[in-house]
Design a protein around this motif. Structure first.
Motif, PDB file in Angstrom:
ATOM      1  N   ALA A   1       0.902  -1.349   0.043  1.00  0.00           N
ATOM      2  CA  ALA A   1       0.022  -0.070  -0.059  1.00  0.00           C
ATOM      3  C   ALA A   1       0.718   1.433   0.173  1.00  0.00           C
ATOM      4  O   ALA A   1       1.873   1.141   0.494  1.00  0.00           O
ATOM      5  CB  ALA A   1      -0.903   0.114   1.363  1.00  0.00           C
ATOM      6  N   GLN A   2       0.308   2.312  -0.608  1.00  0.00           N
ATOM      7  CA  GLN A   2       1.169   3.516  -0.600  1.00  0.00           C
ATOM      8  C   GLN A   2       1.116   4.089   0.674  1.00  0.00           C
ATOM      9  O   GLN A   2       0.009   4.186   1.291  1.00  0.00           O
ATOM     10  CB  GLN A   2       0.616   4.470  -1.788  1.00  0.00           C
ATOM     11  CG  GLN A   2       0.639   3.672  -3.258  1.00  0.00           C
ATOM     12  CD  GLN A   2      -0.446   4.495  -4.269  1.00  0.00           C
ATOM     13  OE1 GLN A   2      -1.269   5.015  -3.830  1.00  0.00           O
ATOM     14  NE2 GLN A   2       0.059   4.334  -5.461  1.00  0.00           N
ATOM     15  N   SER A   3       2.360   4.693   0.940  1.00  0.00           N
ATOM     16  CA  SER A   3       2.383   5.434   2.725  1.00  0.00           C
ATOM     17  C   SER A   3       3.261   6.505   2.735  1.00  0.00           C
ATOM     18  O   SER A   3       4.346   6.596   1.567  1.00  0.00           O
ATOM     19  CB  SER A   3       2.471   4.360   3.419  1.00  0.00           C
ATOM     20  OG  SER A   3       3.947   3.988   3.319  1.00  0.00           O
ATOM     21  N   VAL A   4       3.196   7.402   3.287  1.00  0.00           N
ATOM     22  CA  VAL A   4       4.108   8.582   3.466  1.00  0.00           C
ATOM     23  C   VAL A   4       4.525   8.493   5.121  1.00  0.00           C
ATOM     24  O   VAL A   4       3.419   8.368   5.957  1.00  0.00           O
ATOM     25  CB  VAL A   4       3.506   9.832   3.327  1.00  0.00           C
ATOM     26  CG1 VAL A   4       4.674  10.815   3.543  1.00  0.00           C
ATOM     27  CG2 VAL A   4       3.253   9.920   1.824  1.00  0.00           C
ATOM     28  N   THR A   5       5.612   8.310   5.457  1.00  0.00           N
ATOM     29  CA  THR A   5       6.198   8.243   6.961  1.00  0.00           C
ATOM     30  C   THR A   5       6.911   9.326   7.409  1.00  0.00           C
ATOM     31  O   THR A   5       7.909   9.897   6.769  1.00  0.00           O
ATOM     32  CB  THR A   5       7.112   6.965   7.158  1.00  0.00           C
ATOM     33  OG1 THR A   5       6.291   6.062   6.683  1.00  0.00           O
ATOM     34  CG2 THR A   5       7.142   6.788   8.777  1.00  0.00           C
ATOM     35  N   GLN A   6       6.429   9.982   8.415  1.00  0.00           N
ATOM     36  CA  GLN A   6       7.494  11.090   9.006  1.00  0.00           C
ATOM     37  C   GLN A   6       7.925  10.461  10.248  1.00  0.00           C
ATOM     38  O   GLN A   6       7.021  10.561  11.282  1.00  0.00           O
ATOM     39  CB  GLN A   6       6.560  12.449   9.074  1.00  0.00           C
ATOM     40  CG  GLN A   6       6.274  13.040   7.889  1.00  0.00           C
ATOM     41  CD  GLN A   6       5.500  14.369   7.924  1.00  0.00           C
ATOM     42  OE1 GLN A   6       4.084  14.323   7.627  1.00  0.00           O
ATOM     43  NE2 GLN A   6       5.852  15.594   8.548  1.00  0.00           N
ATOM     44  N   PRO A   7       9.085  10.340  10.431  1.00  0.00           N
ATOM     45  CA  PRO A   7       9.504   9.552  11.561  1.00  0.00           C
ATOM     46  C   PRO A   7       9.379  10.443  12.847  1.00  0.00           C
ATOM     47  O   PRO A   7       9.409   9.817  13.868  1.00  0.00           O
ATOM     48  CB  PRO A   7      10.928   9.073  11.346  1.00  0.00           C
ATOM     49  CG  PRO A   7      11.108   9.374   9.842  1.00  0.00           C
ATOM     50  CD  PRO A   7      10.089  10.468   9.353  1.00  0.00           C
ATOM     51  N   ASP A   8       9.719  11.763  12.750  1.00  0.00           N
ATOM     52  CA  ASP A   8       9.711  12.530  14.009  1.00  0.00           C
ATOM     53  C   ASP A   8       8.463  13.286  14.184  1.00  0.00           C
ATOM     54  O   ASP A   8       8.052  13.950  13.437  1.00  0.00           O
ATOM     55  CB  ASP A   8      10.879  13.866  13.650  1.00  0.00           C
ATOM     56  CG  ASP A   8      12.030  13.200  13.308  1.00  0.00           C
ATOM     57  OD1 ASP A   8      12.730  13.410  12.257  1.00  0.00           O
ATOM     58  OD2 ASP A   8      12.588  12.372  14.124  1.00  0.00           O
ATOM     59  N   ILE A   9       7.697  13.038  15.266  1.00  0.00           N
ATOM     60  CA  ILE A   9       6.554  13.463  16.006  1.00  0.00           C
ATOM     61  C   ILE A   9       6.766  14.895  16.120  1.00  0.00           C
ATOM     62  O   ILE A   9       5.995  15.705  15.988  1.00  0.00           O
ATOM     63  CB  ILE A   9       5.906  12.829  16.779  1.00  0.00           C
ATOM     64  CG1 ILE A   9       5.463  11.375  16.413  1.00  0.00           C
ATOM     65  CG2 ILE A   9       4.659  13.419  17.501  1.00  0.00           C
ATOM     66  CD1 ILE A   9       5.155  10.537  17.589  1.00  0.00           C
ATOM     67  N   HIS A  10       7.753  15.339  16.960  1.00  0.00           N
ATOM     68  CA  HIS A  10       7.990  16.599  17.545  1.00  0.00           C
ATOM     69  C   HIS A  10       9.685  16.830  17.395  1.00  0.00           C
ATOM     70  O   HIS A  10      10.560  16.184  17.842  1.00  0.00           O
ATOM     71  CB  HIS A  10       7.523  16.468  18.976  1.00  0.00           C
ATOM     72  CG  HIS A  10       7.447  18.100  19.520  1.00  0.00           C
ATOM     73  ND1 HIS A  10       7.060  18.233  20.871  1.00  0.00           N
ATOM     74  CD2 HIS A  10       7.692  19.280  18.778  1.00  0.00           C
ATOM     75  CE1 HIS A  10       7.024  19.547  21.042  1.00  0.00           C
ATOM     76  NE2 HIS A  10       7.502  20.283  19.858  1.00  0.00           N
ATOM     77  N   ILE A  11       9.712  17.947  16.833  1.00  0.00           N
ATOM     78  CA  ILE A  11      11.190  18.670  16.916  1.00  0.00           C
ATOM     79  C   ILE A  11      11.402  19.810  17.479  1.00  0.00           C
ATOM     80  O   ILE A  11      10.502  20.867  17.310  1.00  0.00           O
ATOM     81  CB  ILE A  11      11.690  18.567  15.265  1.00  0.00           C
ATOM     82  CG1 ILE A  11      12.071  17.235  14.815  1.00  0.00           C
ATOM     83  CG2 ILE A  11      12.862  19.405  15.155  1.00  0.00           C
ATOM     84  CD1 ILE A  11      12.805  17.069  13.505  1.00  0.00           C
ATOM     85  N   THR A  12      12.286  20.173  18.325  1.00  0.00           N
ATOM     86  CA  THR A  12      12.720  21.245  18.744  1.00  0.00           C
ATOM     87  C   THR A  12      13.962  21.921  18.479  1.00  0.00           C
ATOM     88  O   THR A  12      14.965  21.197  18.567  1.00  0.00           O
ATOM     89  CB  THR A  12      12.598  21.230  20.343  1.00  0.00           C
ATOM     90  OG1 THR A  12      11.502  20.740  20.818  1.00  0.00           O
ATOM     91  CG2 THR A  12      12.772  22.748  20.997  1.00  0.00           C
ATOM     92  N   VAL A  13      13.930  23.110  18.007  1.00  0.00           N
ATOM     93  CA  VAL A  13      15.289  23.761  17.371  1.00  0.00           C
ATOM     94  C   VAL A  13      15.494  25.236  18.209  1.00  0.00           C
ATOM     95  O   VAL A  13      14.370  25.932  18.384  1.00  0.00           O
ATOM     96  CB  VAL A  13      15.595  23.735  16.081  1.00  0.00           C
ATOM     97  CG1 VAL A  13      15.411  22.431  15.465  1.00  0.00           C
ATOM     98  CG2 VAL A  13      14.539  24.764  15.394  1.00  0.00           C
TER      99      VAL A  13
END
Lengths: 113, 114
Positions: A1-13
């Motif tokens: 199945a086609q999917s898109v993954t963003q591994p980082d839920i939260h990033i602080t810079v």
């Protein structure tokens, strides 16, 4: 199945630091790729898109993204983050056979002063 | 020019009631999409209209959900017998055509089912 993954839920810079938000896709063929930003109470705004050609794409607000076929990735970057960049960022993809966008789950960006 | 508009911006309803959500796409855009965004999650595709073709309803979660579009203009998303799990932001987008064209999103309708 086609999917898109963003591994980082939260990033602080910290303000002024560089930023990279990760996005990986799983599609049979190279899809069209997009990055959207969503600020609180706002709709989604398109930052940039990749259809074909040059793998480094420039967008609005100083953002860029690099398409890497070998890694099935389309990471978003910005050399120097501003406090106003704090928002949620979504990577999305679509293919010729499926008109709708498939979205990642989003990355929430916090910018420290 | 005017962007995609949606109404109402917020809707609170009681479980079991029907609701209608409206979307006005950008003038000249033949493709129109509905998405749902649950709290803390990405967007889920619901339905897609392209010109006079039969709509792609493959994302509708149940038969309580339906949508109509008048020609290449206004679209209405109807949720019958609402349930608490229907609480979400419903986003509409339009594009010049389907198949990879950039989609422009409206501000969304925030639905709360009590």
């Amino acid at each position: 199945a086609q999917s898109v993954t963003q591994p980082d839920i939260h990033i602080t810079v910290s303000e002024g630091a560089s930023l990279e938000l990760r996005c990986n896709y799983s599609y049979g063929a190279t899809p069209y790729l997009f990055w959207y930003v969503q600020s609180p109470g706002q709709g989604l705004q398109l930052l940039l898109k990749y259809f074909s050609g040059d793998t480094l794409v420039q967008g609005i607000k100083g953002f860029e993204a690099e398409f890497k076929r070998s890694q099935s990735s389309f990471n978003l970057r910005k050399p120097s983050v501003h406090w106003s960049d704090a928002a949620e960022y979504f990577c999305a993809a679509s293919s010729g056979s499926a008109r709708q966008l498939t979205f990642g789950s989003g990355t929430q960006l916090t910018v420290l002063p | 020019g005017a962007g995609v508009s949606q109404s109402p911006s917020n809707k609170v309803t009681e479980k079991g009631k029907d609701v209608e959500l409206r979307c006005d796409p950008i003038s000249g855009h033949t493709a129109l999409y509905w998405y749902r965004q649950r709290l803390g999650q990405g967007l889920e595709f619901l339905i897609y209209f392209q010109g006079n073709s039969a709509p792609d309803k493959s994302g509708l979660p149940s038969d309580r959900f339906s949508a109509e579009r008048t020609g290449e203009s206004v679209s209405t998303l109807t949720i019958q017998r609402t349930q608490q799990e229907d609480s979400a932001v419903y986003l509409c987008a339009s594009s010049l055509a389907g198949g990879g064209e950039t989609q422009y999103f409206g501000p969304g309708t925030r639905l709360l089912v009590l």
